[in-house]
Design a protein around this motif. Structure first.
Motif, PDB file in Angstrom:
ATOM      1  N   GLY A 197      10.240   1.767   2.222  1.00  0.00           N
ATOM      2  CA  GLY A 197      11.296   0.786   2.017  1.00  0.00           C
ATOM      3  C   GLY A 197      10.849  -0.620   2.363  1.00  0.00           C
ATOM      4  O   GLY A 197       9.861  -0.830   3.071  1.00  0.00           O
ATOM      5  N   GLY A 198      11.596  -1.599   1.850  1.00  0.00           N
ATOM      6  CA  GLY A 198      11.197  -2.986   2.018  1.00  0.00           C
ATOM      7  C   GLY A 198      11.488  -3.591   3.359  1.00  0.00           C
ATOM      8  O   GLY A 198      10.881  -4.611   3.730  1.00  0.00           O
ATOM      9  N   THR A 199      12.420  -3.015   4.139  1.00  0.00           N
ATOM     10  CA  THR A 199      12.843  -3.665   5.382  1.00  0.00           C
ATOM     11  C   THR A 199      12.524  -2.878   6.647  1.00  0.00           C
ATOM     12  O   THR A 199      12.575  -3.439   7.747  1.00  0.00           O
ATOM     13  N   THR A 254      -6.297 -16.652   2.336  1.00  0.00           N
ATOM     14  CA  THR A 254      -6.276 -15.818   3.533  1.00  0.00           C
ATOM     15  C   THR A 254      -6.534 -14.387   3.123  1.00  0.00           C
ATOM     16  O   THR A 254      -6.072 -13.937   2.058  1.00  0.00           O
ATOM     17  N   ALA A 255      -7.298 -13.683   3.940  1.00  0.00           N
ATOM     18  CA  ALA A 255      -7.566 -12.270   3.668  1.00  0.00           C
ATOM     19  C   ALA A 255      -6.455 -11.377   4.178  1.00  0.00           C
ATOM     20  O   ALA A 255      -6.412 -10.182   3.873  1.00  0.00           O
ATOM     21  N   GLY A 256      -5.530 -11.944   4.957  1.00  0.00           N
ATOM     22  CA  GLY A 256      -4.471 -11.128   5.526  1.00  0.00           C
ATOM     23  C   GLY A 256      -4.988 -10.237   6.633  1.00  0.00           C
ATOM     24  O   GLY A 256      -6.087 -10.427   7.154  1.00  0.00           O
ATOM     25  N   ILE A 257      -4.199  -9.253   7.028  1.00  0.00           N
ATOM     26  CA  ILE A 257      -4.608  -8.309   8.054  1.00  0.00           C
ATOM     27  C   ILE A 257      -4.671  -6.914   7.451  1.00  0.00           C
ATOM     28  O   ILE A 257      -4.061  -6.645   6.414  1.00  0.00           O
ATOM     29  N   ARG A 258      -5.430  -6.043   8.101  1.00  0.00           N
ATOM     30  CA  ARG A 258      -5.586  -4.686   7.599  1.00  0.00           C
ATOM     31  C   ARG A 258      -4.639  -3.728   8.312  1.00  0.00           C
ATOM     32  O   ARG A 258      -4.580  -3.713   9.540  1.00  0.00           O
ATOM     33  N   VAL A 259      -3.900  -2.964   7.531  1.00  0.00           N
ATOM     34  CA  VAL A 259      -3.037  -1.919   8.074  1.00  0.00           C
ATOM     35  C   VAL A 259      -3.243  -0.670   7.219  1.00  0.00           C
ATOM     36  O   VAL A 259      -3.857  -0.723   6.155  1.00  0.00           O
ATOM     37  N   THR A 260      -2.721   0.445   7.712  1.00  0.00           N
ATOM     38  CA  THR A 260      -2.720   1.663   6.907  1.00  0.00           C
ATOM     39  C   THR A 260      -1.392   1.722   6.172  1.00  0.00           C
ATOM     40  O   THR A 260      -0.347   2.001   6.769  1.00  0.00           O
ATOM     41  N   PRO A 261      -1.387   1.413   4.863  1.00  0.00           N
ATOM     42  CA  PRO A 261      -0.110   1.292   4.161  1.00  0.00           C
ATOM     43  C   PRO A 261       0.518   2.640   3.857  1.00  0.00           C
ATOM     44  O   PRO A 261      -0.176   3.605   3.524  1.00  0.00           O
ATOM     45  N   ARG A 262       1.830   2.669   3.969  1.00  0.00           N
ATOM     46  CA  ARG A 262       2.580   3.855   3.557  1.00  0.00           C
ATOM     47  C   ARG A 262       3.370   3.576   2.284  1.00  0.00           C
ATOM     48  O   ARG A 262       3.512   4.447   1.431  1.00  0.00           O
ATOM     49  N   ASP A 263       3.891   2.352   2.152  1.00  0.00           N
ATOM     50  CA  ASP A 263       4.740   2.018   1.013  1.00  0.00           C
ATOM     51  C   ASP A 263       4.714   0.499   0.840  1.00  0.00           C
ATOM     52  O   ASP A 263       5.063  -0.247   1.752  1.00  0.00           O
ATOM     53  N   ALA A 264       4.310   0.033  -0.342  1.00  0.00           N
ATOM     54  CA  ALA A 264       4.190  -1.406  -0.584  1.00  0.00           C
ATOM     55  C   ALA A 264       5.455  -2.031  -1.163  1.00  0.00           C
ATOM     56  O   ALA A 264       5.474  -3.236  -1.445  1.00  0.00           O
ATOM     57  N   VAL A 323      15.492   2.824  -8.882  1.00  0.00           N
ATOM     58  CA  VAL A 323      14.713   4.000  -8.516  1.00  0.00           C
ATOM     59  C   VAL A 323      13.236   3.611  -8.640  1.00  0.00           C
ATOM     60  O   VAL A 323      12.813   3.107  -9.690  1.00  0.00           O
ATOM     61  N   ILE A 324      12.483   3.822  -7.576  1.00  0.00           N
ATOM     62  CA  ILE A 324      11.068   3.454  -7.544  1.00  0.00           C
ATOM     63  C   ILE A 324      10.248   4.720  -7.362  1.00  0.00           C
ATOM     64  O   ILE A 324      10.433   5.464  -6.396  1.00  0.00           O
ATOM     65  N   VAL A 325       9.344   4.968  -8.305  1.00  0.00           N
ATOM     66  CA  VAL A 325       8.437   6.111  -8.234  1.00  0.00           C
ATOM     67  C   VAL A 325       7.051   5.571  -7.911  1.00  0.00           C
ATOM     68  O   VAL A 325       6.484   4.784  -8.683  1.00  0.00           O
ATOM     69  N   THR A 326       6.506   5.954  -6.768  1.00  0.00           N
ATOM     70  CA  THR A 326       5.206   5.435  -6.351  1.00  0.00           C
ATOM     71  C   THR A 326       4.087   6.378  -6.779  1.00  0.00           C
ATOM     72  O   THR A 326       4.256   7.599  -6.844  1.00  0.00           O
ATOM     73  N   ARG A 327       2.933   5.788  -7.081  1.00  0.00           N
ATOM     74  CA  ARG A 327       1.737   6.552  -7.409  1.00  0.00           C
ATOM     75  C   ARG A 327       0.536   5.730  -6.955  1.00  0.00           C
ATOM     76  O   ARG A 327       0.226   4.698  -7.564  1.00  0.00           O
ATOM     77  N   GLY A 328      -0.116   6.164  -5.880  1.00  0.00           N
ATOM     78  CA  GLY A 328      -1.196   5.378  -5.302  1.00  0.00           C
ATOM     79  C   GLY A 328      -0.674   4.026  -4.853  1.00  0.00           C
ATOM     80  O   GLY A 328       0.361   3.930  -4.181  1.00  0.00           O
ATOM     81  N   GLU A 329      -1.360   2.952  -5.250  1.00  0.00           N
ATOM     82  CA  GLU A 329      -0.914   1.598  -4.911  1.00  0.00           C
ATOM     83  C   GLU A 329       0.024   1.027  -5.967  1.00  0.00           C
ATOM     84  O   GLU A 329       0.502  -0.094  -5.830  1.00  0.00           O
TER      85      GLU A 329
END
Length: 330
Positions: A295-297, A245-255, A101-107
């Motif tokens: 989710g991860g996938t 690498t700085a990676g790419i920028r996206v608008t994250p919903r779930d890490a 069970v994963i409870v998210t809060r901000g990042e």
């Protein structure tokens, strides 16, 4: 005879129940708290990595253990739906499938795991013919599966004797011990180590220094270290050269699972012959793109999608730099 699989992944597989974001502290006392969203999805570091690699076009097999229950059948079916070969996934009739069970809060996020079959998973759950029929062997969640962890040196030896390369993502250690004596024989047989920044510091014993310093120290134990560094991108070290690498920028919903998608991207890059720097860019893009949905996938990219986003990002970055330097006419 050529290898049957590009990648064999061994380790954890469990459903994830993801809820959040939680704006306040988790409350007890039979308090009910409302969050914006909840999802049931495929989880487990190893399973998410396997799915990400298959999504990128690799031939992937998975080996591990789940319960012979509804959750275990769900995991088997979801892995198959993602294009992963599950002949090495054992169904245990005596133990339940792990559940997280994963409870998210901000990042950030809190992770609660009921271990189920994790402690019972061992090298006996990995069919010998799979070890000798894959180009690369990846293991995940070292500290969650002590039985499998103890057998990893022999498993890595068998795979390497057949010509495979190896990688390890230890993930977090719930005990907080980060036992170097248990890790040493595995790291001695590991070609690529894939921690996140916090894990790199714990593994290297470098809390309070830079992530690059941790990577450099770890690169004295393994040939190549690639470190996931959240919003700051990623870096890798081979004992001589630091790449970032700085990676790419996206608008994250779930890490959730972003690091595992990074692993898949890095492995796909290297197994398709890309130089380390290109594999690092690709991995960071895959990790970022995976955060676009819960989710991860769910949002793991295809090969073409990852390259398209990466090319667009690099082009925009180059143009911005040229403009800033006055090299592009207005």
């Amino acid at each position: 005879m050529p290898p049957t699989f590009d990648l064999l992944v061994i380790g954890d597989a469990n459903p994830d129940v993801i809820v959040g974001p939680l704006d306040t502290a988790l409350a007890f006392g039979q308090r009910e708290q409302l969050v914006d969203s909840g999802a049931l999805t495929l989880g487990g570091s190893a399973a998410i990595t396997a799915c990400g690699a298959a999504r990128l076009g690799l031939r992937v097999a998975f080996a591990g253990r789940v319960g012979d229950d509804g959750a275990g059948h769900y995991m088997r079916d979801r892995l198959v739906a993602h294009g992963v070969d599950v002949q090495g996934l054992r169904l245990d009739s005596g133990l339940p499938t792990p559940l997280t069970v994963i409870v998210t809060r901000g990042e950030d996020r809190a992770i609660l795991t009921a271990p189920g079959t994790l402690a019972a998973t061992s090298g006996r759950d990995v069919p010998p013919h799979l070890l000798t029929s894959a180009r690369h062997l990846h293991a995940a969640s070292f500290f969650l599966m002590p039985g499998l962890a103890a057998d990893l040196p022999d498993l890595f030896d068998t795979a390497r004797a057949a010509g495979a390369t190896t990688s390890l993502d230890t993930n977090d250690d719930p005990s907080g011990r980060w036992d170097p004596a248990a890790l040493a024989p595995v790291l001695a047989r590991t070609d690529l180590l894939l921690p996140n920044a916090a894990e790199a510091h714990r593994l290297a014993g470098t809390d309070g220094t830079s992530v690059a310093a941790a990577a450099e120290l770890l690169a004295r134990q393994v040939p190549l270290v690639a470190v996931k560094n959240g919003a700051d991108g990623a870096l890798c070290h081979d004992g001589r050269t630091l790449l970032t690498t700085a990676g790419i920028r996206v608008t994250p919903r779930d890490a959730v699972g972003a690091g595992d998608s990074f692993n898949a991207g890095f492995l796909a890059g290297r197994l398709t012959g890309r130089p380390i720097a290109e594999a690092l860019d690709l991995a960071a893009a895959c990790g970022a793109l995976s955060t676009r949905a819960a989710g991860g996938t769910t949002a793991q990219p295809t090969w073409d999608e990852a390259l398209t986003h990466l090319t667009a990002h690099l082009t925009a970055h180059l143009t911005a730099n040229l403009t800033a330097n006055g090299d592009v006419p207005s």
